[in-house]
Design a protein around this motif. Structure first.
Motif, PDB file in Angstrom:
ATOM      1  N   SER A   1       2.546   6.689  -6.817  1.00  0.00           N
ATOM      2  CA  SER A   1       1.511   7.504  -7.461  1.00  0.00           C
ATOM      3  C   SER A   1       1.816   8.992  -7.359  1.00  0.00           C
ATOM      4  O   SER A   1       1.314   9.797  -8.150  1.00  0.00           O
ATOM      5  CB  SER A   1       0.141   7.212  -6.831  1.00  0.00           C
ATOM      6  N   ARG A   2       2.656   9.362  -6.382  1.00  0.00           N
ATOM      7  CA  ARG A   2       3.043  10.768  -6.212  1.00  0.00           C
ATOM      8  C   ARG A   2       4.413  11.054  -6.812  1.00  0.00           C
ATOM      9  O   ARG A   2       4.958  12.145  -6.629  1.00  0.00           O
ATOM     10  CB  ARG A   2       3.052  11.124  -4.718  1.00  0.00           C
TER      11      ARG A   2
ATOM     12  N   VAL B   1       0.837  -1.204   0.000  1.00  0.00           N
ATOM     13  CA  VAL B   1       0.000   0.000   0.000  1.00  0.00           C
ATOM     14  C   VAL B   1       0.869   1.251   0.000  1.00  0.00           C
ATOM     15  O   VAL B   1       0.641   2.193  -0.772  1.00  0.00           O
ATOM     16  CB  VAL B   1      -0.951  -0.005   1.224  1.00  0.00           C
ATOM     17  N   LEU B   2       1.885   1.264   0.866  1.00  0.00           N
ATOM     18  CA  LEU B   2       2.751   2.429   0.965  1.00  0.00           C
ATOM     19  C   LEU B   2       3.541   2.650  -0.319  1.00  0.00           C
ATOM     20  O   LEU B   2       3.672   3.795  -0.799  1.00  0.00           O
ATOM     21  CB  LEU B   2       3.712   2.281   2.145  1.00  0.00           C
ATOM     22  N   LEU B   3       4.077   1.581  -0.898  1.00  0.00           N
ATOM     23  CA  LEU B   3       4.832   1.707  -2.148  1.00  0.00           C
ATOM     24  C   LEU B   3       3.966   2.288  -3.255  1.00  0.00           C
ATOM     25  O   LEU B   3       4.394   3.172  -4.012  1.00  0.00           O
ATOM     26  CB  LEU B   3       5.385   0.338  -2.572  1.00  0.00           C
ATOM     27  N   GLU B   4       2.734   1.813  -3.333  1.00  0.00           N
ATOM     28  CA  GLU B   4       1.826   2.306  -4.371  1.00  0.00           C
ATOM     29  C   GLU B   4       1.515   3.791  -4.167  1.00  0.00           C
ATOM     30  O   GLU B   4       1.471   4.567  -5.130  1.00  0.00           O
ATOM     31  CB  GLU B   4       0.538   1.489  -4.357  1.00  0.00           C
TER      32      GLU B   4
END
Length: 425
Positions: A106-107, A99-102
């Motif tokens: 995305s930013r 979740v954190l990697l995504e």
């Protein structure tokens, strides 16, 4: 009875560097849903102290909400302390790493390696999603109690409580939330309010309470389910009658929300001219979305020169009466209304202190004016001198009360328990 405990963590909370607003907010949320907090603990960033607090609270409570200590730094110890209390190791939850990697990708950013610590949780933990932050929440069971771990950031904490934690508790506990009725008052003390409202007969299952948040005091009526609505309305009518003109609004959204509602319903416009409040009133009004539909312009005219240059206050009036006077307040309101081209204008000019007062005009002396299409109302008041901040906040509230009274057809000059009127026109 369901026992709910909150454990706030962190040296900065325990030492007073940060005010624990999360705890107060959570108590309110529980109360409005028919639940009560039994204990509140604050624990330092010490691994052994945290583990002990979790263990001891679990011997007593049914639900424990742990707040804070889920960040990526070395002093964020809640997950490790939970594992110690359980007697089990930490495990990296790869689903949260994903979740954190995504989110970082995305930013267009690379996730710092330290964020991996936030996915290290007790083996038996169940994740609670955090849609707006990097710290996931989680749930564990210890000694029959359920411990729900939450991030300390208020926006993340509140979203998690509303969307995930309260629903979990309410699903497990049979409770019917009471009905809550709230009113905001201005100009009366808690003791005077109690004198007025203490004579009202309440049925069993009705509770009347007060919450002071100067310059307002909230009156709230809590009613358990099962009481006939006609009976409730009769009590509400008595409360409203007892509060009289000092009842500012029938909700607790704040004075600015009531002003906005009244102004929008009349499709009217407003300008401000502020001296001692330095834009405080404008700030309160524009804090609400939609205020631009009625609030047109604000002038902060702190010096005499600014009063003359920005809103055309005549120099001779300033010289003759002084900046803190009804006459200058009138000129400020009328000048602001004329320059902004609005329906109404409010002005505030005073001595907030701690210095600047005289025997004739002590600290807390404040002039107000409300310019309307028909006439201008003005008054010179002596507000309670309990510090510069309070003088300014009471002055902003007083100006709003003048406008409120005018808009609802009440006398513009109210009667206030702790405010002395020097003059009015």
């Amino acid at each position: 009875m369901t026992r709910i405990v909150m454990i706030s963590t962190g040296d900065e909370v325990l030492q007073g560097d940060i005010v624990d607003t999360n705890a107060a907010w959570l108590s309110q949320q529980l109360n409005e849903n028919g639940l009560q907090m039994s204990w509140r603990l604050t624990v330092a960033d010490e691994l052994s102290d945290l583990s002990r607090a979790f263990s001891e609270a679990s011997q007593y409570a049914d639900w424990i909400i742990v707040n804070g200590g889920l960040g990526p730094t070395s002093d964020d110890l809640s997950a490790e302390a939970a594992a110690n209390a359980l007697g089990e190791p930490l495990k990296e939850f790869t689903s949260w790493i994903d979740v954190l990697l995504e989110r970082y990708q995305s930013r267009g950013r690379v996730m710092p390696e330290s964020n991996r610590k936030q996915a290290l949780l007790p083996v038996s933990a169940v994740l609670i999603d955090n849609p707006v932050g990097s710290a996931c929440g989680f749930v564990i069971e210890l000694n029959g109690a359920r411990l729900l771990f939450t991030p300390g950031v208020p926006s993340e904490f509140k979203l998690m409580v509303k969307e995930q934690i309260l629903p979990r508790i309410l699903d497990a506990v049979e409770v019917t939330p009471p009905a809550m009725y709230r009113w905001l008052t201005f100009g009366l003390s808690e003791s005077r309010l109690n004198d007025f409202l203490g004579k009202i007969e309440l049925l069993e299952g009705m509770t009347l309470g007060y919450r002071s948040a100067m310059p307002s005091i909230e009156v709230k009526l809590k009613v358990v389910q099962g009481i006939e609505q006609q009976t409730v309305e009769h009590v509400i009518s008595q409360i409203v009658d007892a509060l009289g003109d000092n009842l500012f609004c029938h909700h607790n959204k704040g004075f600015a929300a009531e002003i906005q509602s009244l102004m929008l319903s009349r499709e009217a416009s407003l300008a401000l001219a502020e001296s001692c409040t330095g834009g405080m009133l404008a700030s309160e009004l524009v804090a609400l979305a939609g205020s631009s539909a009625y609030f047109q312009r604000g002038y902060v005219t702190y010096s005499n020169e600014a009063k003359q240059q920005d809103i055309n206050v005549p120099a001779q009036i300033l010289e003759q009466y002084g900046a803190v006077s009804e006459q200058v307040a009138i000129a400020m309101a009328e000048g602001a209304r004329a320059k902004a081209g609005t329906d109404y204008a409010l002005s505030i000019t005073g001595i907030a202190g701690p210095d600047g007062g005289t025997e004739e005009k002590p600290v807390g002396t404040v002039g107000f004016a409300l310019a309307t299409p028909d006439r201008t109302y003005s008054q010179l008041l002596r507000l309670p001198n309990r510090g510069r901040g309070l003088v300014r906040s009471v002055a902003a509230a007083m100006a709003m009360d003048m406008l409120r009274r005018y808009l609802i057809g009440k006398p513009v000059f109210g009667e206030y328990e702790f405010i002395k009127r020097v003059s009015s026109a």
